[in-house]
Design a protein around this motif. Structure first.
Motif, mmCIF file in Angstrom:
data_model
loop_
_atom_site.group_PDB
_atom_site.id
_atom_site.type_symbol
_atom_site.label_atom_id
_atom_site.label_comp_id
_atom_site.label_asym_id
_atom_site.label_seq_id
_atom_site.Cartn_x
_atom_site.Cartn_y
_atom_site.Cartn_z
ATOM 1 N N LYS A 1 2.469 -5.288 0.513
ATOM 2 C CA LYS A 1 2.166 -3.865 0.412
ATOM 3 C C LYS A 1 3.128 -2.982 1.219
ATOM 4 O O LYS A 1 3.539 -1.916 0.754
ATOM 5 C CB LYS A 1 0.726 -3.624 0.867
ATOM 6 C CG LYS A 1 0.132 -2.406 0.230
ATOM 7 C CD LYS A 1 -1.359 -2.502 0.220
ATOM 8 C CE LYS A 1 -1.938 -1.347 1.008
ATOM 9 N NZ LYS A 1 -3.346 -1.523 1.326
ATOM 10 N N GLU A 2 3.507 -3.452 2.418
ATOM 11 C CA GLU A 2 4.408 -2.624 3.257
ATOM 12 C C GLU A 2 5.734 -2.392 2.533
ATOM 13 O O GLU A 2 6.309 -1.307 2.592
ATOM 14 C CB GLU A 2 4.701 -3.291 4.606
ATOM 15 C CG GLU A 2 3.532 -3.361 5.580
ATOM 16 C CD GLU A 2 2.512 -4.390 5.155
ATOM 17 O OE1 GLU A 2 2.908 -5.562 4.947
ATOM 18 O OE2 GLU A 2 1.330 -4.034 4.986
ATOM 19 N N THR B 1 5.341 0.090 -0.163
ATOM 20 C CA THR B 1 5.296 1.437 0.430
ATOM 21 C C THR B 1 6.706 1.957 0.678
ATOM 22 O O THR B 1 7.036 3.089 0.328
ATOM 23 C CB THR B 1 4.521 1.405 1.768
ATOM 24 O OG1 THR B 1 3.300 0.721 1.569
ATOM 25 C CG2 THR B 1 4.252 2.808 2.270
ATOM 26 N N GLU B 2 7.553 1.106 1.276
ATOM 27 C CA GLU B 2 8.926 1.526 1.581
ATOM 28 C C GLU B 2 9.683 1.894 0.296
ATOM 29 O O GLU B 2 10.379 2.899 0.233
ATOM 30 C CB GLU B 2 9.690 0.401 2.303
ATOM 31 C CG GLU B 2 9.351 0.241 3.766
ATOM 32 C CD GLU B 2 9.604 1.513 4.559
ATOM 33 O OE1 GLU B 2 10.590 2.216 4.274
ATOM 34 O OE2 GLU B 2 8.785 1.826 5.458
ATOM 35 N N ILE B 3 9.546 1.022 -0.724
ATOM 36 C CA ILE B 3 10.270 1.266 -1.983
ATOM 37 C C ILE B 3 9.781 2.572 -2.620
ATOM 38 O O ILE B 3 10.570 3.386 -3.093
ATOM 39 C CB ILE B 3 10.102 0.076 -2.956
ATOM 40 C CG1 ILE B 3 10.760 -1.168 -2.365
ATOM 41 C CG2 ILE B 3 10.728 0.394 -4.316
ATOM 42 C CD1 ILE B 3 10.526 -2.438 -3.151
ATOM 43 N N LEU B 4 8.453 2.772 -2.563
ATOM 44 C CA LEU B 4 7.907 4.013 -3.128
ATOM 45 C C LEU B 4 8.434 5.224 -2.384
ATOM 46 O O LEU B 4 8.734 6.259 -2.988
ATOM 47 C CB LEU B 4 6.382 3.984 -3.067
ATOM 48 C CG LEU B 4 5.702 3.155 -4.156
ATOM 49 C CD1 LEU B 4 4.239 2.963 -3.845
ATOM 50 C CD2 LEU B 4 5.861 3.837 -5.515
ATOM 51 N N GLU C 1 -1.252 0.671 -2.826
ATOM 52 C CA GLU C 1 -2.404 -0.169 -3.157
ATOM 53 C C GLU C 1 -2.375 -0.508 -4.655
ATOM 54 O O GLU C 1 -2.513 -1.662 -5.050
ATOM 55 C CB GLU C 1 -3.667 0.638 -2.806
ATOM 56 C CG GLU C 1 -4.979 -0.043 -3.121
ATOM 57 C CD GLU C 1 -5.276 -1.145 -2.123
ATOM 58 O OE1 GLU C 1 -5.018 -0.919 -0.920
ATOM 59 O OE2 GLU C 1 -5.732 -2.230 -2.553
ATOM 60 N N ILE C 2 -2.192 0.525 -5.452
ATOM 61 C CA ILE C 2 -2.124 0.325 -6.907
ATOM 62 C C ILE C 2 -0.988 -0.645 -7.241
ATOM 63 O O ILE C 2 -1.154 -1.574 -8.017
ATOM 64 C CB ILE C 2 -1.896 1.665 -7.640
ATOM 65 C CG1 ILE C 2 -3.139 2.549 -7.502
ATOM 66 C CG2 ILE C 2 -1.581 1.441 -9.119
ATOM 67 C CD1 ILE C 2 -2.970 3.938 -8.086
#
Ligand code: ATP
Ligand code: MG
Length: 458
Positions: A368-369, A372-375, A396-397
């Motif tokens: 997940k981390e 998050t970074e990529i997003l 999360e999605i």
């Protein structure tokens, strides 16, 4: 053979989904930095890719094949493109998707062959007679149209070239005026014109024109030394495919037919096996004479499981040939039937004998981390403002579905925020948009549940 005035036929990159990727993000020791050059995590694959890049640069990889294997959305295509960036513009990199071979007009093996040749570079050093200098003037001279009718035609063009030693005025053909325009040559640029072919090459802007305030990414070059008319070593980087195209095009004068020929796309069928053999012969001769140097590049075939047995056989043979590039494959398939066979099941859908000679780099799903970074990176690139909560929800999605699905929600969410006149995308918007667009798993579930509502194949 024609090698003067060859335009590079580099394929344009079709993928903007990877525009944030600027390189492999390795430190001097070749270790992957967690978040660097637009890439996040996937350290092992990136380090392996880094080693391959070093080997390619050292020319120790020709004729080898690499396979990126891993689940969908784990960065296989992204890392392959990062490799191309690390290799720089002098090493040819030809990306293709395996399904491109299925064209109605061109044979499958022909498509593969063309791309093979796009991935093999040739650096040609030649001493040429040139006129070189900083452009002082460009004056087209007009005459009445000799064919009658209205308007005037350009009879010749006068350009002034300056070097540290002196200035010279040249009276040139109108075709050179066209080349000047094509290269966007202006007064103050440093150029050279080849005496034999009339090819124009713009080298950059004269540094006399450099100002402190200039923010443009313009390349400044010093005023050339020596005479305007001189012999100069010219280095050209072309691919074998460039040579094929240049030598297959219909030649001719300035008549209408040849103009039409230039407007129509060059037909692929014109490049024959015979022509290629001839070009290889000349190339080999040039290499022996030390005029040219071979630069094996990279052929990247994405979604390799789409190739069929015939293509694999061809590939295998091509890899064995004397002049071969480095081939990089990518696939997200596990064991599956090899296309073109009835029931031969093989890992990644690749025949075992070919698989045997491939080095495999695997990519693993993201935590997940990392998502998050990529997003975060993607939202910056796409100019989407997200609040903390929205980012967390999207991550999360992403970890429940796929990274790609989460990334793809960014833009629609932004659009919805605009409709709501919200300045940032918040969690509510993300939730709403994820309910509007389904991911593959959700959709499959719905199809299964409401089977009777759809038309299904029996
Ligand atoms: N490690 C990473 N760092 C930054 N962005 C990444 C990373 N991995 C993937 N991405 C981005 O996520 C998206 C999906 O990745 P990509 O297309 O490379 O997956 P793939 O492994 O090729 O998937 P498929 O098997 O479906 O072809 C792309 O926009 C890509 O740029
Ligand atoms: Mg891919």
């Amino acid at each position: 053979m024609k090698i003067e005035e060859i335009k590079n036929t580099v394929k344009t990159q079709r993928i903007s989904a990877h525009s944030h990727v600027k390189g492999l993000g390795l430190d001097e020791k070749g270790t992957a930095v967690k978040v660097c050059s637009g890439l996040v995590g996937q350290e092992d694959a990136r380090e392996a890719a880094g080693i391959v890049v070093e080997l390619i640069k050292a020319k120790k990889m020709a004729g080898r094949a690499i396979l990126f294997a891993g689940p969908p959305g784990t960065g296989k295509t992204a890392i392959a493109l990062a490799m191309s960036q690390e290799l720089g513009s002098k090493v040819p990199f030809c990306p293709m998707v395996a399904s491109e071979v299925y064209s109605a007009e061109v044979k499958k093996t022909e498509v593969l062959m063309e791309n093979f040749r796009r991935a093999i570079g040739l650096r040609v050093k030649e001493v040429k007679e040139v006129y070189e200098g900083e452009v002082q003037e460009i004056t087209p001279c007009e005459t009445e149209n000799p064919l009658g009718g209205y308007g005037k035609t350009i009879s010749h063009v006068i350009i002034g070239l300056k070097t540290a030693k002196g200035t010279k005025q040249l009276k040139l053909d109108p075709s050179i005026y066209e080349s000047l325009q094509r290269e966007r040559v202006e007064v103050g640029d440093v150029i050279y014109v080849e005496a034999n072919s009339g090819a124009v090459k713009r080298q950059g802007r004269s540094d006399a024109y450099a100002t402190e305030y200039d923010l443009e990414a313009e390349e400044y070059v010093p005023l050339p030394k020596g005479d305007v008319h001189k012999r100069k070593e010219v280095v050209q980087d072309v691919t074998l495919h460039d040579l094929d195209v240049a030598n297959a095009l219909p030649q001719g004068g300035q008549d209408i037919l040849s103009m039409m020929g230039q407007l129509l796309k060059p037909k692929k069928t014109e490049i024959t096996d015979k022509l290629r053999k001839e070009i290889n012969k000349v190339v080999n001769k040039y290499i022996d004479q030390g005029i040219a140097e071979l630069v094996p590049g990279v052929l990247f075939i994405d979604e390799i499981h789409m190739l069929d047995i015939e293509c694999f056989t061809y590939l295998h043979r091509a890899l064995e040939s004397q002049i071969a590039p480095i081939v990089i494959f990518a696939t997200n398939r596990g064991r599956c039937v090899i296309r073109g066979t009835d029931d031969v099941v093989s890992p990644h859908g690749i025949p075992l004998d070919l698989l045997d000679r491939i080095m495999i780099i695997k990519t693993v799903p993201y935590v997940k981390e990392e998502i998050t970074e990529i997003l975060k990176i993607r939202s910056q690139v796409e100019g989407v403002a997200l609040d903390e909560e929205a980012l967390a929800l999207l991550a999360e999605i992403g970890s429940n579905t796929t990274l790609r699905y989460a990334v793809q929600l960014l833009n629609p969410a932004n659009q919805l925020a605009k409709v709501y006149k919200a300045s940032v995308v918040d969690a509510k918007i993300v939730r709403e948009i994820s309910e509007l667009f389904y991911d593959a798993k959700q959709s499959a579930k719905i199809l299964a549940e409401k089977r009777d509502k759809f038309i299904n194949q029996q």
